[in-house]
Design a protein around this motif. Sequence first.
Motif, PDB file in Angstrom:
ATOM      1  N   SER A 149      -5.422  -7.046  11.533  1.00  0.00           N
ATOM      2  CA  SER A 149      -6.037  -6.058  11.240  1.00  0.00           C
ATOM      3  C   SER A 149      -5.140  -4.729  11.389  1.00  0.00           C
ATOM      4  O   SER A 149      -5.451  -3.900  10.556  1.00  0.00           O
ATOM      5  N   SER A 190      -3.058  -1.814   8.357  1.00  0.00           N
ATOM      6  CA  SER A 190      -3.870  -1.130   8.181  1.00  0.00           C
ATOM      7  C   SER A 190      -2.196   0.060   8.968  1.00  0.00           C
ATOM      8  O   SER A 190      -2.397   1.586   8.109  1.00  0.00           O
ATOM      9  N   GLU A 250      -0.729  -0.087   6.023  1.00  0.00           N
ATOM     10  CA  GLU A 250      -1.309   1.578   4.986  1.00  0.00           C
ATOM     11  C   GLU A 250      -1.112   2.875   6.154  1.00  0.00           C
ATOM     12  O   GLU A 250      -1.039   3.401   4.620  1.00  0.00           O
ATOM     13  N   GLU A 251      -0.933   3.026   6.358  1.00  0.00           N
ATOM     14  CA  GLU A 251      -0.276   3.923   7.199  1.00  0.00           C
ATOM     15  C   GLU A 251       0.373   4.405   6.678  1.00  0.00           C
ATOM     16  O   GLU A 251       1.331   5.936   6.153  1.00  0.00           O
ATOM     17  N   ALA A 280      -8.806  -2.161   4.994  1.00  0.00           N
ATOM     18  CA  ALA A 280      -7.332  -1.508   5.254  1.00  0.00           C
ATOM     19  C   ALA A 280      -6.802  -1.923   4.016  1.00  0.00           C
ATOM     20  O   ALA A 280      -5.906  -1.271   3.654  1.00  0.00           O
ATOM     21  N   SER A 290      -7.575   0.347   1.208  1.00  0.00           N
ATOM     22  CA  SER A 290      -7.130   1.349   1.182  1.00  0.00           C
ATOM     23  C   SER A 290      -5.704   1.493   1.365  1.00  0.00           C
ATOM     24  O   SER A 290      -5.414   2.326  -0.068  1.00  0.00           O
TER      25      SER A 290
END
Length: 367
Positions: free
Chosen positions: A88, A92, A95-96, A124, A127
């Motif tokens: 995860s 993430s 994603e960032e 995540a 997104s």
Amino acid sequence: MSSSGVPTRQQTDHSMLQCCDQRLREGGAVGGGAVAFQRGARREAGARRRELQRRGRRVRQGRAVGACPVDVGRLAADELGARCLPYSAVISACEEGGEWQQALYVFNEIGRAMMEVDIVAYNAAVSACGKGEQWQQSLSLLYEVLDIDLNLDTPSYNAAISACEKGLQWQPALFLLRQVCHERLGPDVISFSAAISACEKCWQWQMALSLLGELREYTLEPNIISCNAAISACGKGGQWQQALSLFNGLRRAQMEPDTYSYSAAVKACQVSGLWQKAVFLFGDMWRLKVEIDAITYLVAISACDKGMEWQWAVSLLRDARHAKLIPIANCYNAAISACGRCGQWQQAVSLSKRADPGQPGAGHEQL
């Protein structure tokens, strides 16, 4: 279906998303995207099975040598298989970093490795796709959550609503908000803010105002993001009184107007041809030391152009130049237009030379 004959929450969610798909077909809001959404959702909800290998440390090496997103995603997935790192967190991180393809690749490989996927990883991934303006992918992942009987939470819906907002899909965003409102978990201010922003970007000012009022019905307080979006929506719709009323209400609600608040209010005045109010708000930003960006300068100069106030336009352009804002070309264009409207051709020529250093005599004129 439960033993009592009442549909389960997952079955209800599934049918609602199918209803959303049907509504999109009927409304034509997304063109052929509805068909692609349903097919893609079911395809993505299929098999995710395959065993991964090793090479954990090569994730960092891949980044160091500038590997392509898919290559780095493959290395990240391999590291997860070999060392059981928290996947995860990897998704993430993707994603960032704005790498939605990489995030999706890692997510898919985790499923193929027969590792259990939790709601955090799904959120995540949803997104990440949203930030990459892949709203169909985001909704496909949401569809998959329902198929595998994994309980959705409010951040799940928020990520999907935000994806629709970034994809300029206000109707799917609104439907998802309605869905989360009927869930026991309930919406939060982020849910409403994302939906209001979706309406603002699609010029739906009435719906944006309605959602802002509805937010309070859930004992939620609007934040600066939701209010700014509503101000902007009203401005785009030519509702300058509504926009300024919302803007003036920020301080009463103990919220300090920020750069976006002022920019949206100035834009509302510019759209409605109220150059004096636009300049007043701009001056208010100076007095209160609110950061002024290139967009706000452009909107204020454009308001003066529309009001045929070339002196104000040139004065604001001078300030923008001294602030060394980038980009500034559009500010020059608006000021030149203002001069042209008022018959100030010499000033317009002077500005055009300063805007284009390649012209003969450029750089010697004084604003």
